[in-house]
Scaffold this active site. Structure first.
Site, PDB file in Angstrom:
ATOM      1  N   ASP A 282      79.744  34.195  61.992  1.00  0.00           N
ATOM      2  CA  ASP A 282      80.369  33.293  63.149  1.00  0.00           C
ATOM      3  C   ASP A 282      79.594  33.670  64.599  1.00  0.00           C
ATOM      4  O   ASP A 282      79.246  34.833  64.628  1.00  0.00           O
ATOM      5  CB  ASP A 282      81.791  33.662  63.104  1.00  0.00           C
ATOM      6  CG  ASP A 282      82.763  32.747  64.016  1.00  0.00           C
ATOM      7  OD1 ASP A 282      82.101  31.476  64.225  1.00  0.00           O
ATOM      8  OD2 ASP A 282      83.953  32.849  64.314  1.00  0.00           O
TER       9      ASP A 282
ATOM     10  N   LEU B 201      69.505  40.880  43.311  1.00  0.00           N
ATOM     11  CA  LEU B 201      70.780  40.282  44.155  1.00  0.00           C
ATOM     12  C   LEU B 201      71.127  38.911  43.898  1.00  0.00           C
ATOM     13  O   LEU B 201      70.530  37.873  43.428  1.00  0.00           O
ATOM     14  CB  LEU B 201      70.401  40.333  45.431  1.00  0.00           C
ATOM     15  CG  LEU B 201      71.160  39.813  46.630  1.00  0.00           C
ATOM     16  CD1 LEU B 201      72.166  40.820  47.016  1.00  0.00           C
ATOM     17  CD2 LEU B 201      70.825  39.275  47.855  1.00  0.00           C
TER      18      LEU B 201
ATOM     19  N   HIS C 143      72.437  27.963  65.872  1.00  0.00           N
ATOM     20  CA  HIS C 143      72.325  27.955  64.294  1.00  0.00           C
ATOM     21  C   HIS C 143      71.072  28.143  63.928  1.00  0.00           C
ATOM     22  O   HIS C 143      70.871  28.638  62.797  1.00  0.00           O
ATOM     23  CB  HIS C 143      72.627  26.554  63.941  1.00  0.00           C
ATOM     24  CG  HIS C 143      74.363  26.054  64.106  1.00  0.00           C
ATOM     25  ND1 HIS C 143      75.424  27.113  63.955  1.00  0.00           N
ATOM     26  CD2 HIS C 143      74.887  24.936  64.881  1.00  0.00           C
ATOM     27  CE1 HIS C 143      76.537  26.483  64.267  1.00  0.00           C
ATOM     28  NE2 HIS C 143      76.149  25.295  64.764  1.00  0.00           N
TER      29      HIS C 143
END
Ligand code: IPE
Ligand code: IPE
Ligand code: MG
Length: 241
Positions: A25, A136, A42
């Site tokens: 955020d 991962l 962004h």
């Protein structure tokens, strides 16, 4: 008596969070502080995504979940929503070969099949290509909302014809988008906000939380390592002594 799932118990013994989930955020505020359009925030945030994905395996993290688009983010202007989808396409196009080479397995939670068709195709390709990788696990939360996920799990119980005593915690868990993944040990939220915003509500029952005022585009490997250190100092009790 309900016994904690093995994944929860494993977390108590380990000082390394096996599953880290991040609420990324603050992109808009990062841009605003620089008098840039939100889109620039962004774009910068995508670099942080690259950084944490690269850093996670070295920190001993097995599963990294990134909240990239919530089921409520459709409320944003169409232009911003479109830009976010475009960024995701850019990320997958640019990174898929490296992710695959690094043995990363991609999983997606949320109603991602309702995203634009070209993006859905790209996601399908990424999941398919990395399906058998064993490094991962990178979980992307796309068009994800915890309430929506729980409603779909409840409906799946009905569709599967479960009787009322068959509707157990395990039965619900098996029908969540996260089925088969360990519960998040650590949830990180950037930008100073301290709320879940409809993220992993069921799964976070015994998660540890780290909130940082750092805005997402300023977050990187170092901050991730710091959050893991904070986690290591926490004592988890799961209701016991
Ligand atoms: C997070 O940054 C990115 C998404 C929610 C997709 P924001 O866009 O929410 O940034 P702020 O909260 O407005 O600063
Ligand atoms: C949460 O951030 C969703 C993502 C990070 C994808 P928001 O910026 O949408 O959350 P609120 O609106 O501040 O709660
Ligand atoms: Mg926000």
């Amino acid at each position: 008596m309900t016994v904690a799932p093995a994944s929860d118990l494993a977390g108590s013994a380990a000082s390394v969070p096996r599953h880290v989930a991040i609420i990324m955020d603050g992109n808009g505020r990062w841009a605003k502080a620089r008098r840039l359009p939100r889109m620039a925030g962004h774009k910068a945030g995508m670099e942080s995504v690259r950084a944490v994905v690269r850093a996670a395996p070295d920190l001993g993290i097995d599963v990294l979940t990134l909240y990239a688009f919530s089921s409520e983010n459709w409320k944003r202007p169409q232009e911003e929503v479109g830009f976010l989808f475009g960024l995701l396409k850019t990320y997958l196009h640019a990174e898929i070969a490296e992710l695959d080479a690094k043995d990363v397995r991609i999983r997606v939670i949320g109603q991602w099949r309702l995203l634009p068709a070209d993006l859905v195709k790209l996601i399908e390709g990424a999941i398919d290509r990395t399906r058998n990788n064993e490094g991962l696990t990178l979980v992307l939360a796309l068009n994800y909302g915890s309430r929506d996920e729980l409603v779909r799990a409840a409906r799946a119980c009905i569709a599967d014809g479960l009787s009322d005593d068959e509707v157990t915690e395990e039965a619900i868990e098996a029908r969540l988008d996260t089925a088969g993944l360990p519960a998040p040990d650590l949830i990180v939220r950037t930008s100073g906000e301290e709320r879940l915003s409809n993220f992993l509500m069921w799964q976070s029952a015994y998660a540890e939380f780290v909130f940082t005022s750092t805005l997402w585009p300023d977050f990187g490997a170092e901050e991730l390592a710091k959050a893991c250190e904070t986690f290591a100092a926490r004592e988890r009790r799961y209701g016991g002594l």
